[in-house]
Design an enzyme around this catalytic site. Sequence first.
Site, short mmCIF file in Angstrom:
data_model
loop_
_atom_site.label_atom_id
_atom_site.label_comp_id
_atom_site.label_asym_id
_atom_site.label_seq_id
_atom_site.Cartn_x
_atom_site.Cartn_y
_atom_site.Cartn_z
CE LYS A 18 57.68 57.33 54.33
NZ LYS A 18 56.25 57.05 54.20
CB ALA A 105 54.02 52.53 64.16
N GLY A 106 54.18 55.81 62.42
CA GLY A 106 53.28 56.91 62.06
C GLY A 106 53.14 57.15 60.57
CB ALA A 109 60.18 56.64 56.80
CG ASP A 145 59.65 53.89 53.37
OD1 ASP A 145 59.24 53.83 52.22
OD2 ASP A 145 58.91 53.89 54.39
O1 C5P Z 1 60.12 47.36 53.01
P1 C5P Z 1 59.57 47.43 54.39
O2 C5P Z 1 60.26 46.48 55.33
O3 C5P Z 1 59.49 48.81 54.95
O4 C5P Z 1 58.07 46.93 54.27
C1 C5P Z 1 57.30 46.61 55.40
C2 C5P Z 1 56.07 45.88 54.95
O5 C5P Z 1 55.21 46.76 54.21
C3 C5P Z 1 56.32 44.72 54.02
O6 C5P Z 1 56.58 43.54 54.74
C4 C5P Z 1 55.02 44.64 53.24
O7 C5P Z 1 54.02 44.00 54.00
C5 C5P Z 1 54.61 46.08 53.11
N1 C5P Z 1 55.05 46.71 51.85
C6 C5P Z 1 54.44 46.34 50.67
N2 C5P Z 1 54.82 46.92 49.49
C7 C5P Z 1 55.79 47.88 49.48
C8 C5P Z 1 56.41 48.28 50.68
C9 C5P Z 1 56.02 47.67 51.85
O8 C5P Z 1 53.56 45.47 50.66
N3 C5P Z 1 56.12 48.45 48.33
#
Ligand code: C5P
Length: 310
Positions: A18, A105-106, A109, A145
């Site tokens: 994405k 890690a780019g 997603a 995501d």
């Molecule tokens: O939801 P996901 O596991 O992909 O999120 C990874 C990290 O990115 C979270 O632990 C948080 O630190 C950060 N994040 C955030 N706000 C969001 C999505 C992600 O702070 N809306």
Amino acid sequence: MTSAWAGAAPVTVRVPAKVNLELLVGSPRADGFHPLATVYQAVSLYDDVTVEESDRWSVTVDGPYAGGVPTDGSNLALRAARRLAATAGVLDPVAVTIHKDIPVAGGMAGGSADAAAALVACDQFWQLGLEKSALEMEAAELGSDVPFLVRGGTAIGSGRGELLAPALARGTFHWVFAISDEGLSTPAVYAECDRLRGSASVAPPEPKPETMAALRSGDVRALAAVLENDLQEAAFSLRPALRAVLAEGLGLGALGGVVSGSGPTVAFLVEDNEAGIDLAIGLTASGAAANVRRATGPVHGAHVLVGARD
Ligand code: C5P
């Protein structure tokens, strides 16, 4: 004990990467997540995830971006499979194999895509017949995501990114991605965004009407003009060289450019396929990026592949 799925054919699911056309970020909520108004588009860089019968839970990874993907219990695709098994009451393990062509890690997603693919693959393998909405609810528990990678297309994300509404988008957009050889940590980029903002409180954001209008019209120049990412300055702060990558792409004729998600991939919009080839050649020759890939969007979300890889 023989598995109930012994002899069942392996299932392979293809899942896209994405890009966020718009990523507007509010101040952190009580749970630490940031409220978002984002517009996701699924683009034609794919991972393929296969699940098959096995006597133990496992994950193996191959392909161009296999390095850097964990193969222990922290792997998000494996966690997705185990989670769905627990929810559905399936007792038998599966082996998960990921063919990784989405950068790790780019900001595209990659890990979330694999989790989405594992959910769709396990649903098919175990013949659960879950509705897409049920899969998206499981997906939301695995990452912000992940529901979008189940759904695909172009969609508006709110909440922490997991709440989706369809976005009307006309036509196909051509993208060029400048990919770094070292990723950025998503939590670190959000934390840097907070640090740069200091004590200023930012209200929960709303999607911009101009972005919606550009998507509805299919006008690539209008869309290029509204690309926006509140995490971009934070990504630049942590990786100053990205500023030059963005400037290089724009100087080489991209219609617009933006850091993708939490970066470090920089996404450029171009007029058509030919312009994409020209920009990819220019960016590669300049040495601005370790790797340059072209893709189109929107494309479908995680879907079962019939037969072997094509
Ligand atoms: O939801 P996901 O596991 O992909 O999120 C990874 C990290 O990115 C979270 O632990 C948080 O630190 C950060 N994040 C955030 N706000 C969001 C999505 C992600 O702070 N809306």
